[in-house]
Scaffold this motif. Structure first.
Motif, PDB file in Angstrom:
ATOM      1  N   ILE A 153      -1.895 -13.350 -12.449  1.00 50.93           N
ATOM      2  CA  ILE A 153      -2.185 -12.399 -11.330  1.00 50.93           C
ATOM      3  C   ILE A 153      -1.002 -11.791 -10.597  1.00 50.93           C
ATOM      4  O   ILE A 153      -0.089 -12.686 -10.273  1.00 50.93           O
ATOM      5  CB  ILE A 153      -3.318 -12.927 -10.207  1.00 50.93           C
ATOM      6  N   ALA A 154      -0.953 -10.530 -10.030  1.00 54.61           N
ATOM      7  CA  ALA A 154      -0.066  -9.930  -9.228  1.00 54.61           C
ATOM      8  C   ALA A 154       0.028 -10.510  -8.011  1.00 54.61           C
ATOM      9  O   ALA A 154      -1.285 -10.615  -7.395  1.00 54.61           O
ATOM     10  CB  ALA A 154      -0.035  -8.432  -9.575  1.00 54.61           C
ATOM     11  N   LYS A 155       1.005 -10.615  -7.258  1.00 58.58           N
ATOM     12  CA  LYS A 155       1.169 -11.127  -5.920  1.00 58.58           C
ATOM     13  C   LYS A 155       1.941 -10.363  -5.115  1.00 58.58           C
ATOM     14  O   LYS A 155       2.841  -9.555  -5.458  1.00 58.58           O
ATOM     15  CB  LYS A 155       1.823 -12.623  -6.172  1.00 58.58           C
ATOM     16  N   ALA A 156       1.506 -10.025  -3.791  1.00 56.07           N
ATOM     17  CA  ALA A 156       2.186  -9.158  -2.770  1.00 56.07           C
ATOM     18  C   ALA A 156       2.288  -9.819  -1.643  1.00 56.07           C
ATOM     19  O   ALA A 156       1.416 -10.787  -1.242  1.00 56.07           O
ATOM     20  CB  ALA A 156       1.583  -7.836  -2.687  1.00 56.07           C
ATOM     21  N   LEU A 157       3.312  -9.726  -0.959  1.00 59.51           N
ATOM     22  CA  LEU A 157       3.578 -10.475   0.426  1.00 59.51           C
ATOM     23  C   LEU A 157       3.679  -9.277   1.566  1.00 59.51           C
ATOM     24  O   LEU A 157       4.417  -8.296   1.247  1.00 59.51           O
ATOM     25  CB  LEU A 157       4.974 -11.083   0.627  1.00 59.51           C
ATOM     26  N   THR A 158       3.117  -9.317   2.513  1.00 54.43           N
ATOM     27  CA  THR A 158       3.189  -8.384   3.687  1.00 54.43           C
ATOM     28  C   THR A 158       3.962  -9.162   4.930  1.00 54.43           C
ATOM     29  O   THR A 158       3.707 -10.270   5.200  1.00 54.43           O
ATOM     30  CB  THR A 158       1.876  -7.944   4.227  1.00 54.43           C
ATOM     31  N   GLU A 203      -8.788  -5.845  -2.077  1.00 53.18           N
ATOM     32  CA  GLU A 203      -9.684  -4.716  -2.979  1.00 53.18           C
ATOM     33  C   GLU A 203      -9.006  -4.287  -4.272  1.00 53.18           C
ATOM     34  O   GLU A 203      -9.621  -3.845  -5.090  1.00 53.18           O
ATOM     35  CB  GLU A 203      -9.758  -3.422  -1.944  1.00 53.18           C
ATOM     36  N   ILE A 204      -7.604  -4.373  -4.227  1.00 53.98           N
ATOM     37  CA  ILE A 204      -6.781  -3.843  -5.331  1.00 53.98           C
ATOM     38  C   ILE A 204      -6.849  -4.993  -6.464  1.00 53.98           C
ATOM     39  O   ILE A 204      -6.422  -4.570  -7.590  1.00 53.98           O
ATOM     40  CB  ILE A 204      -5.362  -3.457  -4.983  1.00 53.98           C
ATOM     41  N   GLY A 205      -6.988  -6.054  -6.122  1.00 53.24           N
ATOM     42  CA  GLY A 205      -6.987  -7.179  -6.997  1.00 53.24           C
ATOM     43  C   GLY A 205      -5.769  -7.820  -7.205  1.00 53.24           C
ATOM     44  O   GLY A 205      -5.279  -8.367  -8.351  1.00 53.24           O
ATOM     45  N   VAL A 206      -5.185  -7.825  -6.165  1.00 54.73           N
ATOM     46  CA  VAL A 206      -3.622  -8.620  -5.943  1.00 54.73           C
ATOM     47  C   VAL A 206      -3.719  -9.777  -4.998  1.00 54.73           C
ATOM     48  O   VAL A 206      -4.432  -9.437  -3.985  1.00 54.73           O
ATOM     49  CB  VAL A 206      -2.607  -7.574  -5.486  1.00 54.73           C
ATOM     50  N   TYR A 207      -3.339 -10.596  -5.528  1.00 54.43           N
ATOM     51  CA  TYR A 207      -3.060 -12.042  -4.565  1.00 54.43           C
ATOM     52  C   TYR A 207      -2.179 -11.821  -3.400  1.00 54.43           C
ATOM     53  O   TYR A 207      -1.163 -11.308  -3.323  1.00 54.43           O
ATOM     54  CB  TYR A 207      -2.699 -13.121  -5.396  1.00 54.43           C
ATOM     55  N   VAL A 262      -1.546  -0.358  -0.557  1.00 56.99           N
ATOM     56  CA  VAL A 262      -1.726   0.099  -1.802  1.00 56.99           C
ATOM     57  C   VAL A 262      -0.751   0.417  -2.649  1.00 56.99           C
ATOM     58  O   VAL A 262      -0.729   0.118  -3.906  1.00 56.99           O
ATOM     59  CB  VAL A 262      -2.949   1.503  -1.707  1.00 56.99           C
ATOM     60  N   ILE A 263       0.256   1.100  -2.186  1.00 58.34           N
ATOM     61  CA  ILE A 263       1.390   1.254  -2.918  1.00 58.34           C
ATOM     62  C   ILE A 263       2.175  -0.053  -3.368  1.00 58.34           C
ATOM     63  O   ILE A 263       2.596  -0.264  -4.405  1.00 58.34           O
ATOM     64  CB  ILE A 263       2.493   2.079  -1.969  1.00 58.34           C
ATOM     65  N   THR A 264       2.310  -0.958  -2.391  1.00 60.35           N
ATOM     66  CA  THR A 264       2.921  -2.349  -2.582  1.00 60.35           C
ATOM     67  C   THR A 264       2.098  -3.082  -3.700  1.00 60.35           C
ATOM     68  O   THR A 264       2.900  -3.540  -4.764  1.00 60.35           O
ATOM     69  CB  THR A 264       2.922  -2.979  -1.153  1.00 60.35           C
TER      70      THR A 264
END
Length: 273
Positions: free
Chosen positions: A4-9, A30-34, A218-220
Motif C-alpha cells: 500500500i502507498a503511504k503518505a504523511l501530513t 478516500e484515495i486509498g493511501v495509508y 489528493v496531489i500528495t
C-alpha cells in the motif's frame, strides 16, 4: 500482496474536522493511501473561524517525525500549517535526512475565514526553508501574493507568480489556484518549462472550508501512488470540484468540503436501496 502507498501530513489540527490534519487523513483514506500525521499545532477552530492555537514543542514534533520514519517511511509528504520559522526549519531538516522525494507544500498562511495562521517572519522562512524542497507548492491567490510580494489581478499575474516561485525561489513546480479569482475556477501548474491549465465550473457556495488542504492531499496521495505530477493535479482538481459541488451543508459558518463528494451519488443510491 501489493504494498500500500503511504503518505504523511505535517500540519495543525481542526476539531471540527474540515481542514488540517483531519481533512488530509480523510482524503488519504478516500484515495486509498495509508495516512500518517505529524502534528505541529493544536488549533481551536470551526466553520466560524480560528479561535486560538498552540504550537507544540519542537522536541515533540521531531519525536513524531522519528516515530514515523523509523517504522513506516512515507512515499510522499505534505505540509500544511507550520506557524513559525523554527518548525519550518525542523520540517526541512527531517525531510532532508529522510531523503523525501515527493513533497507537496501547501503554504497555509490564512484560513478560509480570513484569520492569519502564521507569523510574519514565518513567511520568509517558507521561501528559505521549504520552497527549494517542494515537488510542488500549491498557494491560493492571497498566499501567492504573500510569497512573491506581487499583486495578482489577472491570469498573467497568476502565471508570473508561478514563474517566481519556481525560477527565483527554487520550487520544482508551482500550482497557482484560482479559487479567489473572478470568473472560471482555473488553476495553473508551472514546472519550469510549460504551463498547464486545470479548469472547472465555479459553484456558488460558502462551503469551502478545508478546500486547499484537501486539494493538496489528493496531489500528495497521487504522488505516493507513483502518478506523474500532472495526473496527480488533474485528480486533485476533479476531487475538490466534486467536494465543493456536493456540499454537506453543515456548520454555522463556512462549511467543510465534502470528502465523499467524488462518490456522493453512489452513497445516496445505497441509502435509498
Amino acid at each position: 500482496m501489493t504494498e500500500i502507498a503511504k503518505a504523511l501530513t505535517v500540519a495543525g489540527t481542526d476539531p471540527s474536522g474540515g481542514a488540517g490534519i483531519h481533512a488530509d487523513l480523510k482524503t488519504f483514506q478516500e484515495i486509498g493511501v495509508y495516512g500518517m500525521s505529524v502534528i505541529t499545532s493544536v488549533v481551536s477552530q470551526n466553520t466560524l473561524g480560528v479561535k486560538s492555537f498552540v504550537d507544540l514543542e519542537l522536541d515533540f514534533v521531531e519525536s513524531q517525525f522519528d516515530a514515523v520514519y523509523e517504522d513506516i517511511p512515507p512515499d510522499a509528504v505534505k505540509s500544511g500549517m507550520l506557524s513559525n520559522p523554527e518548525v519550518m526549519a525542523l520540517t526541512a531538516r527531517k525531510m532532508k535526512e529522510a531523503g523525501v522525494a515527493n513533497y507537496v507544500l501547501d503554504p497555509v498562511m490564512i484560513a478560509s475565514s480570513g484569520h492569519a495562521l502564521i507569523s510574519e517572519d514565518a513567511r520568509v522562512a517558507v521561501a528559505k526553508e521549504l520552497l527549494p524542497l517542494a515537488t510542488v507548492v500549491t498557494p491560493n491567490l492571497p498566499e501567492a501574493e504573500a510569497l512573491t510580494n506581487k499583486t495578482i489581478k489577472t491570469v498573467e499575474d497568476m502565471k508570473e507568480a508561478g514563474r517566481v516561485l519556481v525560477e527565483e525561489y527554487g520550487a520544482n513546480a508551482a500550482l497557482i489556484k484560482g479559487g479567489h479569482y473572478e470568473g472560471e475556477a482555473d488553476d495553473f501548474l508551472y514546472d519550469g518549462d510549460t504551463f498547464e491549465k486545470f479548469s472547472a465550473e465555479r459553484f456558488d457556495t460558502k462551503h469551502t472550508h478545508g478546500s486547499g488542504c484537501t486539494y493538496a492531499a489528493v496531489i500528495t496521495a497521487g504522488l505516493a501512488n507513483g502518478k506523474t505530477l500532472y495526473d496527480a493535479v488533474k485528480d486533485g482538481k476533479a476531487y475538490i470540484t466534486a467536494a465543493i459541488s456536493n456540499p454537506l451543508n453543515i456548520g454555522k459558518g463556512q462549511g467543510p468540503t465534502n470528502h465523499w463528494g467524488h462518490r456522493w451519488s453512489e452513497i445516496h443510491s445505497k441509502e435509498k436501496a
